[in-house]
Design a protein around this motif. Structure first.
Motif, PDB file in Angstrom:
ATOM      1  N   THR A  65       0.889  -0.943  -0.162  1.00  0.00           N
ATOM      2  CA  THR A  65       0.033  -0.045   0.042  1.00  0.00           C
ATOM      3  C   THR A  65       0.889   1.342  -0.209  1.00  0.00           C
ATOM      4  OG1 THR A  65      -0.005  -0.001   2.213  1.00  0.00           O
ATOM      5  CG2 THR A  65      -2.111  -1.124   1.223  1.00  0.00           C
ATOM      6  N   SER A  66       2.076   1.217   0.061  1.00  0.00           N
ATOM      7  CA  SER A  66       3.039   2.339   0.006  1.00  0.00           C
ATOM      8  C   SER A  66       3.103   3.203  -1.332  1.00  0.00           C
ATOM      9  CB  SER A  66       4.488   1.863   0.680  1.00  0.00           C
ATOM     10  OG  SER A  66       5.145   1.138  -0.362  1.00  0.00           O
ATOM     11  N   GLY A  67       2.854   2.266  -2.473  1.00  0.00           N
ATOM     12  CA  GLY A  67       2.667   2.822  -3.559  1.00  0.00           C
ATOM     13  C   GLY A  67       4.338   3.135  -4.425  1.00  0.00           C
ATOM     14  N   GLY A  68       5.371   2.750  -3.672  1.00  0.00           N
ATOM     15  CA  GLY A  68       6.645   2.845  -4.095  1.00  0.00           C
ATOM     16  C   GLY A  68       7.586   1.784  -3.960  1.00  0.00           C
ATOM     17  N   GLY A  69       8.646   1.788  -4.615  1.00  0.00           N
ATOM     18  CA  GLY A  69       9.568   0.717  -4.241  1.00  0.00           C
ATOM     19  C   GLY A  69       9.196  -0.530  -5.077  1.00  0.00           C
ATOM     20  N   ARG A  70       9.996  -1.268  -5.095  1.00  0.00           N
ATOM     21  CA  ARG A  70      10.098  -2.711  -5.950  1.00  0.00           C
ATOM     22  C   ARG A  70      10.096  -3.975  -5.193  1.00  0.00           C
ATOM     23  NH1 ARG A  70      15.584  -3.298  -9.174  1.00  0.00           N
ATOM     24  NH2 ARG A  70      14.712  -1.655 -10.319  1.00  0.00           N
ATOM     25  N   ARG A  71       9.364  -4.637  -5.714  1.00  0.00           N
ATOM     26  CA  ARG A  71       8.947  -6.023  -4.863  1.00  0.00           C
ATOM     27  C   ARG A  71       9.925  -6.995  -5.855  1.00  0.00           C
ATOM     28  NH1 ARG A  71       2.460  -7.109  -4.008  1.00  0.00           N
ATOM     29  NH2 ARG A  71       2.544  -5.679  -2.444  1.00  0.00           N
ATOM     30  N   VAL A  72      10.696  -7.826  -4.887  1.00  0.00           N
ATOM     31  CA  VAL A  72      11.295  -8.963  -5.597  1.00  0.00           C
ATOM     32  C   VAL A  72      11.101 -10.357  -5.009  1.00  0.00           C
ATOM     33  CG1 VAL A  72      13.750  -9.852  -5.642  1.00  0.00           C
ATOM     34  CG2 VAL A  72      13.250  -7.233  -5.498  1.00  0.00           C
ATOM     35  N   ARG A  73      10.408 -11.212  -5.775  1.00  0.00           N
ATOM     36  CA  ARG A  73       9.867 -12.488  -5.383  1.00  0.00           C
ATOM     37  C   ARG A  73      10.246 -13.523  -6.124  1.00  0.00           C
ATOM     38  NH1 ARG A  73       4.395  -9.878  -5.825  1.00  0.00           N
ATOM     39  NH2 ARG A  73       5.074  -9.804  -8.048  1.00  0.00           N
TER      40      ARG A  73
END
Length: 140
Positions: A65-73
């Protein structure tokens, strides 16, 4: 899913407190049923309020919900990197023999792009260079 050390302690503390409160309510029910009814009502209201506050805090702190950044999965057995993967030996008996080359900077447009590797897959948010990947592989 593994629970970190501090969270594990918090879960144990909450479990012990819940057990003590439950045992106390059962004893109160046997000793004085009218008092146990009122006590259980107040206890339920306090626990419900605490659960509500915890849910709000969890939703506010959620990375989605922060709207920024990158998710790495990555999936089981997968490898995912938010940036470049350069000069690595990944897998059984893999080696990198030559000196690594400099990796190119990541493209500016992909800074917030999600990176996801499926089961046994490889994904990178940047370049994949000078690597030895897989069983018995070697880069010369």
């Amino acid at each position: 899913m593994a629970v970190p050390g501090a969270a594990r302690v918090a879960v144990w503390v909450l479990a012990v407190v819940a057990g003590v409160v439950s045992a106390g309510l059962i004893v109160a029910l046997v000793v004085n049923p009218d008092m146990a009814d009122r006590t259980a009502s107040v206890t339920g209201a306090v626990i419900g309020l605490a659960a509500f506050v915890l849910a709000v805090i969890t939703l506010v702190r959620s990375p989605g919900t922060s709207g920024g950044g990158r998710r790495v999965r990555s999936g089981r057995g997968g490898i995912a990197a938010g940036g470049s993967i350069t000069g690595n030996a990944v897998g059984d008996r893999s080696t990198v023999v030559a000196p690594p080359t400099r990796s190119a900077p990541a493209p500016a447009g992909g800074q917030d792009a999600d990176v996801r590797a499926g089961r046994d897959g490889l994904a990178a948010g940047g370049d994949v260079t000078d690597n030895a990947l897989g069983d018995d592989s070697e880069r010369r």
